[in-house]
Structure formats: structure tokens, C-alpha cells
Design a protein around this motif. Structure first.
Motif: not given
Length: 295
Positions: A29-36, A40-56
Motif C-alpha cells: 500500500d505504501i508503494t501504491a501511494f508513493l507511485i501516486l 502528481m509531482i511530475l504533473g507539477q513539472m510537466l502538466p501536459e503529460s502527467f496528472p495534476s493533484v486534483s486529477e491524481g
């Protein structure tokens, strides 16, 4: 072969996730949350390719997620009632030491249950029962645990709520907005029965003979020994053993434990234990594992 930074990051996340899931360096479960969190962190850096916080975090508001959660809560409630332990004793009284009958009993129990609660949870709550059945009969646990897993998966195909993937697929289809595209509870029960039937035929005709026959290792035996406890129980009014000796009442056989001492009026009886007629208020010192003591 041209690889963009986005493709590289996705492969890196997948590779890291697989490594953690396989090695179990962290709880699943920790691994799954870590992936999420990473996505979301990548979504802040590359918003066009990765999910935003709200989407995540939107998955936590999904009816499918809440339904799966409710299935696990229901399963935990069933386990805590103690009915599974009682069921194990009843099953053993019917199937005995026959591996074939044990496998059929597991099928008849786990397949219907998996259709109406999450199949992963169904296997989890029946796991102690199957292990206890293997211990009582002397059957290698692998002969029963593998059928339990597969019959649970096959039983999950019987209804919409049988597996998490069924619920998720139905939720996505409903949200697509296509009129009349909702999946009913028993929409694919007919197909599920066919799949279950072929799975049963496979295990009966071929799979049963391919199951591994692994004996417990010394380390496992030592662990079992460490899990044995001593406890005192009081014989209360109306107990079925009152007026009988231990051999006559079959107290030890019925509860699968060992009585090592009887205490009556501050006197202890060990050597003459089997000759003593059990009375109300007697204290029995028993030797058993935690689950049997709680029962």
C-alpha cells in the motif's frame, strides 16, 4: 529509437514500481501511494503529460473505489464474527483427509462468496480456514492454497462486484455517458459460470495432479512451535464436558488442542488427568495456538 523525456519518466516510474512490488522493500500500500505521489509531482513539472493533484486524487471520489473499500470492510466483519473458523471445523468433519473432497469443498465455498464480496478479500478471510484444514488433515498446504486462489478469481467473474476490475470497468463505462451502457449486477453471470466450469474441469482432470507437494521446512516448524501458547479456561455451568472424563467428552479432539493439567480447589492433576470427571468450576490448562485459544 527516439525517446522523449515523458516516455523515459513513465518507464522509470513503472520500473521502480515493479522493483518495489517484487522485492517488497516497502509495504504494497505504501508503494501504491508513493507511485501516486510521484506522478502528481511530475504533473507539477510537466502538466501536459502527467496528472495534476486534483486529477491524481479524483480516484478517491470514485464510486468504484468506495465500493471496493466497502467490500473489504464487509469481509473484515465476516472474519471477526468467527463464522469462518466454525465453518472450517464443519468442512473437515465432512471431507476428512481426502484431498479431492477438500478441493471441491473449497470450490463450493469460495466461488459463491467471491461473487458477492471482493474475491481478494474472500480469499483472505478463507485463508486461515484452508490452512487449518491442511494442518488437521496433513495435506500439503500448496495442494489447497493454489485452488483457493484460482477458484476465488473464477468466482469473481460471476457478478459485477466480484472483482475490483469489474467495478472499475463498469464505473468508467457509466461515466462515458453512453446511453444504456451500464452493466448490471448479473450482466455476465452466464459467461462467468462457463469460465468457472472450465476452471473446475481443468483442476479435476489435470491441474489437481500438477499441484506442488511441498512439505513444511524446519524453519516453518520452529515458527509453529513459537506460536503455541498456554492458557487457562474455566468450565462453566452447562458445558458439554461436565460429568465426563476428558477421553469420554473428546474435548481435546473437538477443539484440536492439548489439555496438560486440571486445577480443582487449588489442587493440580496431571498424571491422573484422564481419570478425573470434569466438574463445574474446574480450570483446564490448555496448549494451543492463538486462534484455537480465542475460539
Amino acid at each position: 529509437l527516439f525517446m522523449t523525456i515523458e516516455i523515459f519518466l513513465v518507464l522509470l516510474v513503472i520500473g521502480g514500481a515493479l522493483f518495489l512490488f517484487v522485492t517488497e522493500r516497502l509495504p504494497v500500500d505504501i508503494t501504491a501511494f508513493l507511485i501516486l505521489i510521484v506522478l502528481m509531482i511530475l504533473g507539477q513539472m510537466l502538466p501536459e503529460s502527467f496528472p495534476s493533484v486534483s486529477e491524481g486524487l479524483s480516484g478517491f471520489s470514485s464510486s468504484a473505489t468506495v465500493t471496493v473499500l466497502a467490500m473489504f470492510i464487509l469481509s473484515a466483519g465476516i472474519e471477526r464474527t468467527g463464522i469462518i473458523s466454525r465453518l472450517g471445523r464443519i468442512v473437515f468433519s465432512f471431507v476428512g483427509n481426502s484431498e479431492f473432497r477438500q478441493m471441491l469443498a473449497i470450490l463450493l465455498i469460495v466461488a459463491p462468496i467471491s461473487g458477492f464480496i471482493n474475491n481478494t478479500a474472500a480469499v483472505a478471510i478463507l485463508l486461515p480456514m484452508v490452512l487449518d484444514l491442511a494442518r488437521r488433515s496433513g495435506t500439503p498446504a500448496t495442494k489447497l492454497l493454489i485452488p483457493l486462489s484460482f477458484f476465488g478469481m473464477l468466482g469473481g467473474t460471476l457478478t459485477l462486484i466480484g472483482t475490483s476490475t469489474n467495478i472499475l470497468a463498469a464505473s468508467i463505462l457509466k461515466e462515458s455517458g453512453n446511453r444504456g451502457s451500464e452493466i448490471g449486477l448479473f450482466e455476465f453471470s452466464g459467461l462467468g459460470l462457463i469460465v468457472l466450469l472450465f476452471g473446475v474441469l481443468y483442476f479435476v482432470l489435470l491441474g489437481h495432479f500438477l499441484l506442488p507437494n511441498r512439505k513444511e521446512k524446519d524453519g516453518e516448524n520452529e515458527q509453529t512451535k513459537r506460536d503455541i501458547f498456554l492458557a487457562e479456561i474455566v468450565i462453566e455451568k452447562g458445558h458439554h464436558s461436565i460429568g465426563k472424563t476428558l477421553p469420554e467428552s473428546k474435548f481435546q479432539e473437538k477443539h484440536d488442542l492439548q489439555v496438560i493439567k486440571l486445577i480443582r480447589e487449588k489442587k493440580s492433576y496431571i498424571k491422573t488427568l484422564s481419570e478425573k470427571v470434569i466438574e463445574e468450576g474446574d480450570i483446564l490448562v490448555i496448549r494451543a495456538n492463538e486462534q484455537l485459544i480465542l475460539e
